[in-house]
Design a protein around this motif. Structure first.
Motif, mmCIF file in Angstrom:
data_model
loop_
_atom_site.group_PDB
_atom_site.id
_atom_site.type_symbol
_atom_site.label_atom_id
_atom_site.label_comp_id
_atom_site.label_asym_id
_atom_site.label_seq_id
_atom_site.Cartn_x
_atom_site.Cartn_y
_atom_site.Cartn_z
ATOM 1 N N LYS A 1 0.840 -1.194 0.000
ATOM 2 C CA LYS A 1 0.000 0.000 0.000
ATOM 3 C C LYS A 1 0.880 1.252 0.000
ATOM 4 C CE LYS A 1 -3.795 -2.143 2.607
ATOM 5 N NZ LYS A 1 -4.650 -2.027 3.818
ATOM 6 N N VAL A 2 0.761 2.045 -1.045
ATOM 7 C CA VAL A 2 1.568 3.260 -1.134
ATOM 8 C C VAL A 2 0.656 4.473 -1.274
ATOM 9 C CG1 VAL A 2 3.569 2.081 -2.097
ATOM 10 C CG2 VAL A 2 1.844 3.023 -3.651
ATOM 11 N N GLY A 3 1.100 5.591 -0.715
ATOM 12 C CA GLY A 3 0.363 6.839 -0.813
ATOM 13 C C GLY A 3 1.129 7.839 -1.650
ATOM 14 N N LEU A 4 0.477 8.437 -2.623
ATOM 15 C CA LEU A 4 1.111 9.414 -3.498
ATOM 16 C C LEU A 4 0.526 10.789 -3.221
ATOM 17 C CD1 LEU A 4 0.923 7.461 -6.906
ATOM 18 C CD2 LEU A 4 2.471 7.108 -4.965
ATOM 19 N N TYR A 5 1.380 11.741 -2.850
ATOM 20 C CA TYR A 5 0.924 13.114 -2.624
ATOM 21 C C TYR A 5 1.250 13.958 -3.853
ATOM 22 C CZ TYR A 5 0.183 17.765 -0.929
ATOM 23 O OH TYR A 5 -0.277 19.043 -0.816
ATOM 24 N N ILE A 6 0.224 14.547 -4.445
ATOM 25 C CA ILE A 6 0.386 15.374 -5.641
ATOM 26 C C ILE A 6 0.104 16.818 -5.247
ATOM 27 C CG2 ILE A 6 -0.253 15.676 -8.049
ATOM 28 C CD1 ILE A 6 0.808 12.830 -7.223
ATOM 29 N N PRO A 7 1.137 17.667 -5.226
ATOM 30 C CA PRO A 7 0.949 19.052 -4.754
ATOM 31 C C PRO A 7 -0.076 19.812 -5.584
ATOM 32 C CG PRO A 7 3.277 18.508 -4.968
ATOM 33 C CD PRO A 7 2.528 17.408 -5.629
ATOM 34 N N GLY A 8 -0.697 20.794 -4.931
ATOM 35 C CA GLY A 8 -1.592 21.726 -5.614
ATOM 36 C C GLY A 8 -1.021 23.108 -5.452
ATOM 37 N N GLY A 9 -1.564 23.859 -4.514
ATOM 38 C CA GLY A 9 -1.008 25.173 -4.210
ATOM 39 C C GLY A 9 -1.019 26.089 -5.418
ATOM 40 N N THR B 1 3.837 15.156 -11.702
ATOM 41 C CA THR B 1 4.246 14.453 -10.484
ATOM 42 C C THR B 1 3.459 13.160 -10.311
ATOM 43 O OG1 THR B 1 4.928 16.488 -9.382
ATOM 44 C CG2 THR B 1 4.419 14.621 -7.965
ATOM 45 N N LEU B 2 2.187 13.178 -10.700
ATOM 46 C CA LEU B 2 1.384 11.954 -10.624
ATOM 47 C C LEU B 2 1.970 10.867 -11.522
ATOM 48 C CD1 LEU B 2 -1.006 10.315 -9.665
ATOM 49 C CD2 LEU B 2 -2.452 11.547 -11.307
ATOM 50 N N LEU B 3 2.422 11.238 -12.715
ATOM 51 C CA LEU B 3 3.060 10.264 -13.602
ATOM 52 C C LEU B 3 4.378 9.770 -13.016
ATOM 53 C CD1 LEU B 3 2.490 11.847 -17.146
ATOM 54 C CD2 LEU B 3 1.185 10.027 -16.030
ATOM 55 N N MET B 4 5.162 10.688 -12.454
ATOM 56 C CA MET B 4 6.470 10.325 -11.903
ATOM 57 C C MET B 4 6.350 9.336 -10.745
ATOM 58 S SD MET B 4 8.835 11.919 -13.609
ATOM 59 C CE MET B 4 8.918 13.235 -14.835
ATOM 60 N N LEU B 5 5.266 9.418 -10.000
ATOM 61 C CA LEU B 5 5.065 8.513 -8.872
ATOM 62 C C LEU B 5 4.236 7.288 -9.263
ATOM 63 C CD1 LEU B 5 4.276 11.160 -6.097
ATOM 64 C CD2 LEU B 5 6.461 10.032 -6.558
ATOM 65 N N ILE C 1 -2.842 1.801 -4.496
ATOM 66 C CA ILE C 1 -2.223 3.106 -4.702
ATOM 67 C C ILE C 1 -3.232 4.166 -4.283
ATOM 68 C CG2 ILE C 1 -1.201 4.696 -6.358
ATOM 69 C CD1 ILE C 1 -0.432 2.287 -8.072
ATOM 70 N N VAL C 2 -2.911 4.885 -3.209
ATOM 71 C CA VAL C 2 -3.777 5.930 -2.667
ATOM 72 C C VAL C 2 -3.217 7.279 -3.115
ATOM 73 C CG1 VAL C 2 -4.639 7.012 -0.560
ATOM 74 C CG2 VAL C 2 -4.397 4.514 -0.670
ATOM 75 N N VAL C 3 -4.050 8.070 -3.782
ATOM 76 C CA VAL C 3 -3.604 9.369 -4.301
ATOM 77 C C VAL C 3 -4.335 10.491 -3.582
ATOM 78 C CG1 VAL C 3 -3.390 10.849 -6.329
ATOM 79 C CG2 VAL C 3 -3.146 8.366 -6.567
ATOM 80 N N CYS C 4 -3.587 11.454 -3.055
ATOM 81 C CA CYS C 4 -4.155 12.640 -2.416
ATOM 82 C C CYS C 4 -3.662 13.894 -3.129
ATOM 83 C CB CYS C 4 -3.743 12.719 -0.946
ATOM 84 S SG CYS C 4 -4.550 11.520 0.135
ATOM 85 N N SER C 5 -4.575 14.844 -3.348
ATOM 86 C CA SER C 5 -4.208 16.116 -3.954
ATOM 87 C C SER C 5 -5.207 17.168 -3.492
ATOM 88 C CB SER C 5 -4.213 16.006 -5.475
ATOM 89 O OG SER C 5 -3.627 17.154 -6.073
#
Length: 427
Positions: free
Chosen positions: A123-131, A138-142, A154-158
């Protein structure tokens, strides 16, 4: 525009001060982030909604978007934009797919076989910055190396946009990666949600992704307080450009500004072998910065940046290795001879026609890299970041006869009789 220092006139202390960045001397960031993490741990989804209202200015009814929402948003971008993301996806996949290799079995003694096998982190979590800028790249890179590694979840948060959604570019990347859900959480609270788990967001085993100083601090705190690991400290972005007389000042200025427009806390450092080069680059900075839509952010970043004059490229490399940049660009005809002298850098861009932008988006290499000097001890994200390597061994009857007495002697000299007995009982 760039503050300028002469390398040979700087004391050791002054050099050390120059390479420090993104520090938290009064622990103000630490205290703020600790408070955010405590609320997420104790209040779960309620805290996430409160933080969305406070930081993102949006009232969220649902903390996630599902496949139908993602497909609808992905359809809003043009075919040219979709194609650009597809090419980036393909190049990133092509580069990373070479990193997954099976190791050979080694027979260390007759009858004693040892080897390692790869297993994905489940289980991995991917943080995709917003701001200030949303980063589908970055989503592709991770996501690409996570898919190649075979991670089961794969858990994605943005962070959400003000309409409570994400942009179409991120949505299209989710489709390319076959990810059917994205959680609308940003900042340190997203790191906390993936580390502790909430009513909606699953707890993960490892958290990935760059962010601001608050996100980076949250990652370091949860790594110390939980059994969740992180990819690396990846905070505000930075570049160091080495330029000699062969460099094109317009190219150098463009590379510095490409980094500066990330945000006011980014840093763009120029190390040049002459004051004339720095003067020419400063003229180009003034010319190029005025046409940038994000020029105010870029100006603030340039104010936090500087230039160093060295007498030789060797001295330039000495400073670069001490700085340990996230991105290192060598704009010199002599770039090939400098490769062996690079010991600390996240990702390196060689020659006059290799801008950092290529690696940021589509050449294939990963842009999630260690910052703030952590390139001295961390690598950038790769397929290796998403896997574990488990060791195995098998000993036959012949092997036990070969190795048994050695183990018995070593166990006895350490005073561990049961260790010795575990071998002796098998003879």
């Amino acid at each position: 525009m760039l503050r300028t220092y002469k390398y040979n006139t700087l004391s050791a202390e002054e050099k050390n001060q120059l390479i420090q960045r993104n520090t938290d001397p009064n622990n103000t960031i630490q205290e703020t982030v600790s408070g955010i993490l405590d609320q997420v741990k104790n209040k779960g989804d309620e805290a996430l909604r409160d933080f969305a209202a406070k930081f993102d200015k949006v009232d969220l009814k649902n903390l996630f978007l599902e496949k139908s929402d993602i497909e609808a948003l992905a359809s809003t971008i043009s075919r040219d934009q979709q194609r650009a993301l597809e090419i980036a996806f393909q190049n990133i996949h092509r580069f990373h797919s070479t990193q997954l290799r099976r190791e050979r079995v080694t027979e260390t003694m007759p009858g004693v076989k040892c080897w390692r096998e790869v297993r994905p982190i489940e289980k991995v979590g991917l943080y995709i910055p917003g701001g200030s800028a949303v980063l589908p790249s970055t989503l592709l890179m991770l996501g690409v190396p996570a898919r190649i590694a075979g991670c089961k979840e794969i858990v994605v948060c943005s962070p959400p946009q003000q309409d409570g959604k994400i942009n179409g570019f991120v949505a299209y990347c989710l489709l390319l990666l076959k990810i059917d859900r994205i959680y609308l959480v940003g900042g340190a609270q997203a790191v906390g949600a993936m580390a502790y788990g909430t009513q909606t967001i699953p707890k993960v085993d490892k958290i990935f992704g760059p962010g601001n100083q608050y996100v980076t601090k949250a990652k370091s705190i949860i790594q110390g307080q939980t059994n969740v690991s992180i990819d690396m400290p990846a905070g505000p972005s930075e570049v160091l450009v080495i330029a000699d007389q062969s460099a094109n000042p317009a190219f150098v200025a463009a590379d510095l500004l490409a980094q500066a427009e990330h945000g006011a806390d980014s840093q763009a450092v120029l190390v040049a072998t002459s004051s004339a080069t720095i003067e020419k680059v400063n003229k180009e900075l003034k010319k190029q910065i005025i046409v940038l839509p994000r020029q105010e952010l870029a100006r603030k970043a340039i104010e936090n940046s500087y230039a160093i004059i060295t007498e030789t490229l060797i001295e330039a490399m000495e400073f670069s290795n001490a700085y340990a940049p996230e991105h290192l660009i060598i704009e010199s005809d002599e770039w090939q001879s400098l490769i062996v002298k690079i010991s600390n850098a996240g990702s390196v861009f060689l020659g006059h026609l290799t801008p950092e932008s290529a690696g940021d988006y589509a050449s294939g290499t990963n842009h999630t890299l260690p910052t703030s000097g952590y390139a001295r001890s961390y690598s950038g994200v790769s397929v290796d970041s998403f896997i574990k390597k488990i060791t195995f061994q098998h000993i036959s009857e012949e092997g036990l006869q070969q190795i048994g007495s050695t183990v018995e002697i070593l166990a006895e000299l350490e005073g561990l009789q049961a260790h010795k007995n575990a071998v002796s009982i098998r003879n």
